[in-house]
Design a protein around this motif. Sequence first.
Motif, PDB file in Angstrom:
ATOM      1  N   UNK A  81     -27.790  12.212   4.270  1.00 54.04           N
ATOM      2  CA  UNK A  81     -29.591  11.627   3.224  1.00 54.04           C
ATOM      3  C   UNK A  81     -29.716  11.099   2.569  1.00 54.04           C
ATOM      4  N   UNK A  82     -28.072  11.288   1.955  1.00 54.29           N
ATOM      5  CA  UNK A  82     -27.978  10.326   0.588  1.00 54.29           C
ATOM      6  C   UNK A  82     -27.397   8.276   1.043  1.00 54.29           C
ATOM      7  N   UNK A  96     -27.946   4.912  -8.388  1.00 52.90           N
ATOM      8  CA  UNK A  96     -27.516   6.709  -8.708  1.00 52.90           C
ATOM      9  C   UNK A  96     -27.714   8.417  -7.522  1.00 52.90           C
ATOM     10  N   UNK A  97     -28.837   8.081  -7.514  1.00 55.03           N
ATOM     11  CA  UNK A  97     -29.425   9.157  -6.436  1.00 55.03           C
ATOM     12  C   UNK A  97     -28.787   9.262  -5.076  1.00 55.03           C
ATOM     13  N   UNK A  98     -28.742   8.623  -4.761  1.00 56.19           N
ATOM     14  CA  UNK A  98     -27.805   8.138  -3.132  1.00 56.19           C
ATOM     15  C   UNK A  98     -26.485   8.834  -3.572  1.00 56.19           C
ATOM     16  N   UNK A  99     -25.874   7.962  -4.476  1.00 55.27           N
ATOM     17  CA  UNK A  99     -24.780   8.358  -4.556  1.00 55.27           C
ATOM     18  C   UNK A  99     -24.162   9.202  -4.996  1.00 55.27           C
ATOM     19  N   UNK A 100     -24.728   9.921  -5.705  1.00 58.83           N
ATOM     20  CA  UNK A 100     -24.922  11.162  -5.874  1.00 58.83           C
ATOM     21  C   UNK A 100     -24.918  12.642  -4.965  1.00 58.83           C
ATOM     22  N   UNK A 101     -25.939  12.077  -3.982  1.00 57.62           N
ATOM     23  CA  UNK A 101     -25.890  12.995  -2.758  1.00 57.62           C
ATOM     24  C   UNK A 101     -25.252  12.599  -1.546  1.00 57.62           C
ATOM     25  N   UNK A 102     -24.361  11.876  -1.453  1.00 58.65           N
ATOM     26  CA  UNK A 102     -22.875  11.044  -1.164  1.00 58.65           C
ATOM     27  C   UNK A 102     -22.164  12.321  -1.133  1.00 58.65           C
ATOM     28  N   UNK A 165     -24.817   6.095   7.915  1.00 52.89           N
ATOM     29  CA  UNK A 165     -25.853   7.306   7.714  1.00 52.89           C
ATOM     30  C   UNK A 165     -26.012   7.718   9.220  1.00 52.89           C
ATOM     31  N   UNK A 166     -26.148   7.227  10.269  1.00 53.54           N
ATOM     32  CA  UNK A 166     -25.909   7.708  11.392  1.00 53.54           C
ATOM     33  C   UNK A 166     -25.124   8.609  12.177  1.00 53.54           C
ATOM     34  N   UNK A 167     -23.816   7.166  11.250  1.00 47.72           N
ATOM     35  CA  UNK A 167     -22.973   7.984  12.111  1.00 47.72           C
ATOM     36  C   UNK A 167     -21.983   9.310  11.000  1.00 47.72           C
ATOM     37  N   UNK A 168     -22.403   8.722   9.996  1.00 42.06           N
ATOM     38  CA  UNK A 168     -22.614  10.534   9.042  1.00 42.06           C
ATOM     39  C   UNK A 168     -23.047  11.894   9.386  1.00 42.06           C
ATOM     40  N   UNK A 169     -24.049  11.739   9.997  1.00 46.78           N
ATOM     41  CA  UNK A 169     -24.958  13.028  10.963  1.00 46.78           C
ATOM     42  C   UNK A 169     -24.394  12.880  11.880  1.00 46.78           C
TER      43      UNK A 169
END
Length: 386
Positions: A81-82, A96-102, A165-169
């Motif tokens: 999601x991040x 910033x939010x994306x990096x926190x989620x990742x 993102x797809x690879x992470x999922x």
Amino acid sequence: MKLGIAVLTLAYVLSQFYRAFLAVLAPDLTAELGIGAADLSRASAIWFAVFAAMQLPVGWALDRLGPQRTASVLLGLCGGGGAALFAVATSGWQIDVAMGLIGAGCSPVLMASYYIFARIYPAAIFATLAAVLIGVGSLGNIAASLPLSWVADLLGWRGAMMALSVLTLVTALGCLVLVRDPEAVAGGGDGALLDLLRIPAMWAILPMMLVSYAPAAGLRGLWAGPYVADIYDPAMVGTVTLVMGLAMIAGSFAYGPLDRVFGTRKWVILAGNLCAMAGLALLWWAPAAGLWTSAALLALIGAAGASFPMVVAHGRAFVPPALVGRGVTLMNLFGIGGVALMQFASGPLFERAGRGIEGYQMLFGAFALTLAFGCVVYLFAPDKMD
């Protein structure tokens, strides 16, 4: 179990990638979103801070729930999601939010592997297994250099991040299907963080954990890119970060068996970190000594600063079996937390020094002094082999 370790290794490749990719995308993010080096330093720090803060709940979850659910759920929901949010970001706060989620998504993958190693393999080879995993996982560091530059040129930085993102999922789904939880240990999950802090050796090992990874991770993860672009040639950013990434991989593999070769962990760790400190001191003294001289010193810092798995093995040797999950994650909290602290501090230090060559000189000096502090405290740590 071997398939589970394989997919967790792929997940760790992604974790290494996500802590290093900002150095390469920095010019694109600055041009399109107006995000400068200090802003990217904050975003990088947020990744490490969230990653570090997650180690306490991750440790509890490993001991109570096991690595399968812990790794798959966090990597899929937060990591995938991040990365998707990063791909569609239009402002700095979204980055910033994306990096926190990742950071939250990546937080369990290395410790899940270490947890399995500690439970099913002989303790004497833990350091070697841990180092090999980091060495292989550091291919993510390589992917976050020239290969990322090529993909970003082909798909754009947004397209590259959406593909990630797809690879992470998909990797998270692999963790859910293939990872197997080790058999529970009697009393597993009993005890508390305070039980670990009552171990006297931890008070000398944790400060080294706090500072030993910060220079290599901070420079490779962010500052090496702007440094090369500002002082030398923007076209050489991918090449220099690739060289430093390769050096970090080589260092991880080299550290792995050295405790058994020399019969000591403490002195291997101390010698390596003194070499990293020397490289930082030379860049502090001569921050513009030439492109290849600087690249060689960055490579030295990356290779010598790859003692992370050896320090974890040193601390783990003092941890009782029932607290292995919380023990290794406490070590990781300090290791990643140290990077976060230095990344939060590095942006203001860089700005206060006036940016440019003086700013980078300030950064190298700060990294050198903090590493020197850790080495002095670590002198009081008891040595221990399994």
